[in-house]
Design a protein around this motif. Structure first.
Motif, mmCIF file in Angstrom:
data_model
loop_
_atom_site.group_PDB
_atom_site.id
_atom_site.type_symbol
_atom_site.label_atom_id
_atom_site.label_comp_id
_atom_site.label_asym_id
_atom_site.label_seq_id
_atom_site.Cartn_x
_atom_site.Cartn_y
_atom_site.Cartn_z
ATOM 1 N N TRP A 93 0.831 -1.205 0.000
ATOM 2 C CA TRP A 93 0.000 0.000 0.000
ATOM 3 C C TRP A 93 0.869 1.260 0.000
ATOM 4 N N GLY A 94 1.856 1.252 -0.860
ATOM 5 C CA GLY A 94 2.690 2.444 -1.016
ATOM 6 C C GLY A 94 3.455 2.806 0.229
ATOM 7 N N ASP A 95 3.900 1.773 1.007
ATOM 8 C CA ASP A 95 4.639 1.976 2.259
ATOM 9 C C ASP A 95 3.843 2.814 3.263
ATOM 10 N N THR A 96 2.531 2.673 3.237
ATOM 11 C CA THR A 96 1.683 3.367 4.213
ATOM 12 C C THR A 96 1.662 2.552 5.498
ATOM 13 N N ASN A 97 2.250 3.099 6.565
ATOM 14 C CA ASN A 97 2.361 2.379 7.833
ATOM 15 C C ASN A 97 1.281 2.758 8.846
ATOM 16 N N VAL A 98 0.597 3.870 8.599
ATOM 17 C CA VAL A 98 -0.366 4.347 9.583
ATOM 18 C C VAL A 98 -1.509 5.057 8.870
ATOM 19 N N VAL A 99 -2.709 4.858 9.398
ATOM 20 C CA VAL A 99 -3.882 5.583 8.919
ATOM 21 C C VAL A 99 -4.661 6.081 10.131
ATOM 22 N N ARG A 100 -5.484 7.080 9.909
ATOM 23 C CA ARG A 100 -6.335 7.626 10.968
ATOM 24 C C ARG A 100 -7.784 7.520 10.537
ATOM 25 N N ILE A 101 -8.565 6.865 11.397
ATOM 26 C CA ILE A 101 -9.967 6.580 11.092
ATOM 27 C C ILE A 101 -10.817 7.056 12.260
ATOM 28 N N SER A 102 -11.989 7.567 11.961
ATOM 29 C CA SER A 102 -12.900 7.990 13.006
ATOM 30 C C SER A 102 -13.160 6.837 13.968
ATOM 31 N N SER A 103 -13.077 7.120 15.273
ATOM 32 C CA SER A 103 -13.176 6.051 16.270
ATOM 33 C C SER A 103 -14.545 5.377 16.253
ATOM 34 N N GLU A 104 -15.569 6.047 15.746
ATOM 35 C CA GLU A 104 -16.891 5.435 15.688
ATOM 36 C C GLU A 104 -16.976 4.317 14.664
ATOM 37 N N ARG A 105 -16.008 4.254 13.760
ATOM 38 C CA ARG A 105 -16.044 3.239 12.698
ATOM 39 C C ARG A 105 -15.290 1.970 13.064
ATOM 40 N N PHE B 243 -10.362 10.931 16.061
ATOM 41 C CA PHE B 243 -9.744 9.966 15.157
ATOM 42 C C PHE B 243 -8.812 9.036 15.933
ATOM 43 N N ALA B 244 -8.861 7.770 15.582
ATOM 44 C CA ALA B 244 -7.951 6.771 16.147
ATOM 45 C C ALA B 244 -6.806 6.529 15.167
ATOM 46 N N THR B 245 -5.618 6.366 15.706
ATOM 47 C CA THR B 245 -4.432 6.101 14.883
ATOM 48 C C THR B 245 -4.196 4.602 14.834
ATOM 49 N N ILE B 246 -4.159 4.043 13.617
ATOM 50 C CA ILE B 246 -4.025 2.598 13.424
ATOM 51 C C ILE B 246 -2.744 2.323 12.646
ATOM 52 N N TYR B 247 -1.919 1.407 13.165
ATOM 53 C CA TYR B 247 -0.656 1.056 12.537
ATOM 54 C C TYR B 247 -0.787 -0.281 11.806
ATOM 55 N N SER B 248 0.181 -0.544 10.933
ATOM 56 C CA SER B 248 0.091 -1.720 10.065
ATOM 57 C C SER B 248 0.109 -3.033 10.839
ATOM 58 N N ASP B 249 0.668 -3.066 12.063
ATOM 59 C CA ASP B 249 0.682 -4.287 12.858
ATOM 60 C C ASP B 249 -0.589 -4.475 13.682
ATOM 61 N N GLY B 250 -1.562 -3.563 13.512
ATOM 62 C CA GLY B 250 -2.822 -3.663 14.233
ATOM 63 C C GLY B 250 -2.877 -2.850 15.506
ATOM 64 N N SER B 251 -1.798 -2.181 15.877
ATOM 65 C CA SER B 251 -1.794 -1.354 17.088
ATOM 66 C C SER B 251 -2.697 -0.135 16.887
#
Length: 303
Positions: free
Chosen positions: A89-101, A124-132
């Motif tokens: 995914w283009g070396d994307t290690n982290v995404v931010r998603i609304s915590s309600e989702r 927003f919750a911060t989500i890393y590629s390892d699931g953290s």
């Protein structure tokens, strides 16, 4: 490389990164269910690391026995469903998603008197590629706090914030404190109270209703009342009136001013009591010594 070509290359890279992050978010949220716990083995508990930063003490009310605070809540756990290979995914290690989702632990203060939904904020919750997952949000809470104002204004109080999961036991959602104390690095000083300490302890309870353990974290805010205002406006006038009352006893009985002095002192004490009581904590649990002292002066003058 020409400047124009370099700018186009940077722009193309940025667009590709944005596209990868947007597509990744869509991929992660496809068929994602916020209801079940995010574990591949249902026998495993979700371990939540919990931390509280005390930003401000809003008020401590002796009449309603409440403790209003502004907190920064921080929760960390692993979502075994939200994992991906960053190289795909283009070396994307982290995404931010609304915590309600996403699934989030329903950890809230047990001694809160606010409605259930008021203890959470949709940040927003911060989500890393390892699931953290890191979920941080600010919240203003109102909790119960038993106050003893016997030694007002030289009293010290301890108000607690007890956090735990409302729906899950410790076998499903386990909670651990991040450190031995709460975070007070961003604390804004209160004008009425000094914060002595902000400690946390972890406890595990087994209630009569259920055999499962229920872990909780109890944050204790030890407070000491600031006395400068009360020393000037309450204690100093009390001492002054004491000396004036003693002076009245030395006035000869035959002096005509003795009666007028006593009456004026009585009126002054009654007026002062009304003014002082307006600023004293109103509670039926205990009577401040300062209030008892002023009434004792009234009784002495009447006698």
């Amino acid at each position: 490389m020409e400047p124009r070509a370099f700018c186009l290359l940077v722009l193309a890279t940025s667009v590709q990164g944005f596209s990868s992050e947007a597509n990744l978010t869509t991929y992660l949220m496809t068929d994602y269910d916020v209801e079940p716990r995010p574990v591949l083995d249902h026998n495993h508990a979700v371990n939540v690391t919990f931390d509280v930063a005390l930003a401000k003490i809003v008020s401590v009310d002796a009449l309603t026995q409440t403790f209003d605070t502004n907190l920064w809540i921080r929760m960390y756990w692993t979502d075994e469903v939200l994992r991906w290979n960053s190289s795909e995914w283009g070396d994307t290690n982290v995404v931010r998603i609304s915590s309600e989702r996403i699934w989030r632990p329903d950890i809230l203060p047990y001694n809160s008197i606010l409605p259930y939904a008021k203890n959470f904020e949709d940040s927003f919750a911060t989500i890393y590629s390892d699931g953290s997952v890191s979920w941080l949000y600010p919240v203003t809470t109102r909790t119960t706090c038993s106050l003893d104002v016997t030694y007002f204004p030289y009293d010290e109080q301890t108000c607690t914030l007890q956090f735990g999961s409302w729906s899950f036991d410790g076998l499903k959602v386990d909670i651990f404190n991040k450190s031995a104390t709460g975070d007070i690095s961003s604390y804004k000083r209160n004008e009425e109270w000094d914060l002595v300490s902000f400690e946390v302890t972890r406890s595990v309870y087994v209630y009569d209703c259920c055999p499962e353990p229920y872990p909780s974290l109890t944050y204790r805010a030890n407070l000491r009342r600031k006395t400068l205002f009360y020393n000037i406006n309450v204690i100093a006038p009390c001492i002054l009136m004491l000396f004036v009352s003693l002076f009245g006893t030395w006035v000869p009985a035959g002096c005509g001013e003795k009666l007028s002095l006593g009456v004026n002192m009585l009126l002054a004490l009654v007026f002062f009591i009304q003014a002082v009581n307006a600023g004293l904590p109103i509670t039926s649990r205990s009577i401040p010594y300062a209030s008892m002292y002023t009434w004792q002066n009234v009784v002495t003058l009447v006698r």
